[in-house]
Design a protein around this motif. Structure first.
Motif, PDB file in Angstrom:
ATOM      1  N   LEU A   9       0.846  -1.185   0.000  1.00  0.00           N
ATOM      2  CA  LEU A   9       0.000   0.000   0.000  1.00  0.00           C
ATOM      3  C   LEU A   9       0.884   1.238   0.000  1.00  0.00           C
ATOM      4  CD1 LEU A   9      -2.546  -1.226   2.667  1.00  0.00           C
ATOM      5  CD2 LEU A   9      -2.864  -1.157   0.195  1.00  0.00           C
ATOM      6  N   ASP A  10       0.634   2.140  -0.937  1.00  0.00           N
ATOM      7  CA  ASP A  10       1.389   3.388  -1.046  1.00  0.00           C
ATOM      8  C   ASP A  10       0.681   4.417  -0.174  1.00  0.00           C
ATOM      9  OD1 ASP A  10       2.472   5.849  -1.757  1.00  0.00           O
ATOM     10  OD2 ASP A  10       2.615   5.340  -3.888  1.00  0.00           O
ATOM     11  N   THR A  11       1.201   4.656   1.021  1.00  0.00           N
ATOM     12  CA  THR A  11       0.544   5.571   1.952  1.00  0.00           C
ATOM     13  C   THR A  11       0.668   7.028   1.520  1.00  0.00           C
ATOM     14  OG1 THR A  11       2.481   5.652   3.407  1.00  0.00           O
ATOM     15  CG2 THR A  11       0.801   3.992   3.900  1.00  0.00           C
ATOM     16  N   SER A  12       1.628   7.345   0.658  1.00  0.00           N
ATOM     17  CA  SER A  12       1.753   8.723   0.173  1.00  0.00           C
ATOM     18  C   SER A  12       0.677   9.043  -0.870  1.00  0.00           C
ATOM     19  CB  SER A  12       3.142   8.983  -0.404  1.00  0.00           C
ATOM     20  OG  SER A  12       3.380   8.187  -1.549  1.00  0.00           O
ATOM     21  N   PRO A  16      -3.430   1.336  -3.311  1.00  0.00           N
ATOM     22  CA  PRO A  16      -2.537   0.186  -3.510  1.00  0.00           C
ATOM     23  C   PRO A  16      -1.388   0.548  -4.451  1.00  0.00           C
ATOM     24  CG  PRO A  16      -4.832  -0.451  -3.805  1.00  0.00           C
ATOM     25  CD  PRO A  16      -4.804   1.048  -3.717  1.00  0.00           C
ATOM     26  N   ALA A  17      -0.257  -0.081  -4.246  1.00  0.00           N
ATOM     27  CA  ALA A  17       0.916   0.138  -5.087  1.00  0.00           C
ATOM     28  C   ALA A  17       0.971  -0.957  -6.155  1.00  0.00           C
ATOM     29  CB  ALA A  17       2.185   0.136  -4.239  1.00  0.00           C
ATOM     30  N   GLY A  46      -2.460  -4.011  -5.535  1.00  0.00           N
ATOM     31  CA  GLY A  46      -1.248  -4.020  -4.725  1.00  0.00           C
ATOM     32  C   GLY A  46      -0.909  -5.377  -4.145  1.00  0.00           C
ATOM     33  N   ARG A  47      -1.608  -6.422  -4.573  1.00  0.00           N
ATOM     34  CA  ARG A  47      -1.387  -7.758  -4.015  1.00  0.00           C
ATOM     35  C   ARG A  47      -0.462  -8.585  -4.893  1.00  0.00           C
ATOM     36  NH1 ARG A  47      -4.716  -8.619   0.233  1.00  0.00           N
ATOM     37  NH2 ARG A  47      -6.434  -7.140   0.414  1.00  0.00           N
ATOM     38  N   LEU A 112       3.242  -4.511   3.184  1.00  0.00           N
ATOM     39  CA  LEU A 112       4.215  -3.426   3.226  1.00  0.00           C
ATOM     40  C   LEU A 112       3.461  -2.115   3.044  1.00  0.00           C
ATOM     41  CD1 LEU A 112       7.205  -2.320   3.053  1.00  0.00           C
ATOM     42  CD2 LEU A 112       6.998  -2.641   0.581  1.00  0.00           C
ATOM     43  N   LEU A 113       3.585  -1.225   4.024  1.00  0.00           N
ATOM     44  CA  LEU A 113       3.047   0.132   3.921  1.00  0.00           C
ATOM     45  C   LEU A 113       4.210   1.008   3.507  1.00  0.00           C
ATOM     46  CD1 LEU A 113       0.938   0.188   7.201  1.00  0.00           C
ATOM     47  CD2 LEU A 113       0.243  -0.524   4.909  1.00  0.00           C
ATOM     48  N   LEU A 114       4.081   1.702   2.394  1.00  0.00           N
ATOM     49  CA  LEU A 114       5.221   2.323   1.734  1.00  0.00           C
ATOM     50  C   LEU A 114       4.977   3.790   1.432  1.00  0.00           C
ATOM     51  CD1 LEU A 114       7.915   1.833   0.132  1.00  0.00           C
ATOM     52  CD2 LEU A 114       6.472   1.205  -1.805  1.00  0.00           C
TER      53      LEU A 114
END
Length: 125
Positions: A9-12, A16-17, A46-47, A112-114
C-alpha cells in the motif's frame, strides 16, 4: 509446506501500489546461504499472491521490493497526466528487504506500507 503472499500500500498516494516487483528468497537456517526462488509483480490492488512456494525445510524467507522503480514509474505517470512535479528525487529507500521466520504448513502474509521516505511491515492474515 509454507506459502507467502504480500500486499503493498502506497501511503503517500492513499492507494494500492500496483506494479511493484517483488523477489522471494529462502534459506533453511540463519547461517545458510539464500536461494533465490523467483518473484512476481503486484497487481492493481497491490497484491502479490503468486509468489513461488518455499521449499520444504525453509525456516526463513526474504521478500525484496523494488521501490525505486515503482516510485520512478509513479513520477513518470504524474508527468504524463500533467500533475505538478513533486520533489522529483529518488526515494530514500531504493529497495526494501524484509526477512522473517516461517513455520511449516502455515501461510505467511506480509503487507508493506510504503512511502518515499519510510515503510512499515507486519504479519498479516
Amino acid at each position: 509446506m509454507s506459502s507467502v503472499s504480500t500486499h503493498v500500500l502506497d501511503t503517500s498516494a492513499g492507494r494500492p501500489a500496483a506494479g511493484v516487483a517483488v523477489r522471494l528468497a529462502a534459506r533453511a537456517g540463519s547461517t545458510d546461504p539464500w536461494t533465490e526462488l523467483g518473484g512476481a509483480t503486484t497487481d492493481t490492488d497491490g497484491r502479490c499472491t503468486d509468489l513461488p512456494t518455499p521449499p520444504r525445510g525453509t525456516t526463513q524467507v526474504r521478500l525484496g521490493f523494488a521501490t525505486e522503480a515503482y516510485f520512478a514509474g509513479r513520477r513518470a505517470a504524474a508527468r504524463r497526466d500533467g500533475a505538478p512535479p513533486g520533489d522529483g528525487g529518488a526515494p530514500f529507500f531504493p529497495e526494501v528487504a524484509v526477512t522473517f521466520a516461517v513455520a511449516p504448513g502455515e501461510h505467511h502474509h506480509v503487507p508493506l506500507l510504503l512511502n518515499p521516505f519510510g515503510y512499515s511491515v507486519y504479519r498479516g492474515s
